[in-house]
Write an enzyme that holds these catalytic residues in place. Sequence first.
Site, PDB file in Angstrom:
ATOM      1  N   ASP A  25       0.949  -0.932   0.417  1.00 33.15           N
ATOM      2  CA  ASP A  25       0.676   0.218  -0.042  1.00 33.15           C
ATOM      3  C   ASP A  25       1.042   1.018   0.234  1.00 33.15           C
ATOM      4  O   ASP A  25       2.130   1.298   0.667  1.00 33.15           O
ATOM      5  CB  ASP A  25      -0.869   0.070   0.922  1.00 33.15           C
ATOM      6  N   ASP A  27       0.175   5.273   1.166  1.00 30.29           N
ATOM      7  CA  ASP A  27      -0.460   6.130   2.680  1.00 30.29           C
ATOM      8  C   ASP A  27      -0.598   5.526   3.366  1.00 30.29           C
ATOM      9  O   ASP A  27      -1.047   4.377   3.334  1.00 30.29           O
ATOM     10  CB  ASP A  27      -1.746   7.193   2.495  1.00 30.29           C
ATOM     11  N   ASP A 208      -1.686  -0.654   6.181  1.00 25.45           N
ATOM     12  CA  ASP A 208      -2.035   0.114   7.342  1.00 25.45           C
ATOM     13  C   ASP A 208      -3.599   0.133   7.934  1.00 25.45           C
ATOM     14  O   ASP A 208      -3.469   0.689   8.961  1.00 25.45           O
ATOM     15  CB  ASP A 208      -1.337   1.077   7.899  1.00 25.45           C
TER      16      ASP A 208
HETATM   17 MG    MG Z   1      -3.130   3.425   3.538  1.00 26.69          MG
END
Ligand code: MG
Length: 262
Positions: A25, A27, A208
């Site tokens: 991923d 961000d 995340d």
């Molecule tokens: Mg993320």
Amino acid sequence: MKSAIGRFDELVTLLRSRKPALFVDYDGTLTPIVQNPADAFLSERTKRLLEEAGKRFPVGVISGRDLSDLMGRVGIGGIAYAGSHGLEIAFPNGERKQLVNEFHECQSEVEAAEIELRLLTKDFSGAIVERKRFGVALHYRGVAADRIGDLLKLFGEIASRHQLLRRSEGKMVVELSGTGANKGTAISEIMTHEGISEETHLPIFIGDDLTDEDGFKTLKNMGIGVIVGYVPKLTSAEYYLRDEEEVSEFLEKLVDATRGNA
Ligand SMILES: [Mg+2]
């Protein structure tokens, strides 16, 4: 829950007869979470490590950002990119795939939802509406803590008026977007296109956020899911990394472990 760094020896064992296939991923995984999503940039170190990784084994960056925005921010060749939660994919050879048909019927819904969200944010200082190619996001990191409940309640009402759109939640962001893809389908698409199978590769996905759970689920029985930062009660990931610094460290270990493999 095991640390992906502390238990790196387990991965090395799994990698004895296979190469990694790394999906990450953007961000909050490759970059720290920032107040304004426009300010999330990749560090030179992480960029260099991703580039190095991409020379040794398959790498894909999987994000909710628009594909062009994502590619501009990462800016390296020879790897795969999936934007808009998998609705648009760029393969390492430059080939593109867009699930536009699936999205087409949702377009007017996204437009209507955007208008409603922009009206809503007039009453909530610090709220940011971000129109994306295939959806619209409401960021509320800047909203006063005692007003977030009200904002989310009103967002819920808007979301319920647009049933065609998929609702997803992230860190201080909620989003309504076209359906038909998620981060898990994006990983599968890239694996198929690149001829990556579990016999030859160990797929690893690092993310995340809630939308990354689709990726963890996809890899559940054939690869490794690594969650960054806060570990929710219900996650399909088996390993964790504390923050984007540890993600960098993990990338470095993975590159080192595959030295001579290139
Ligand atoms: Mg993320």
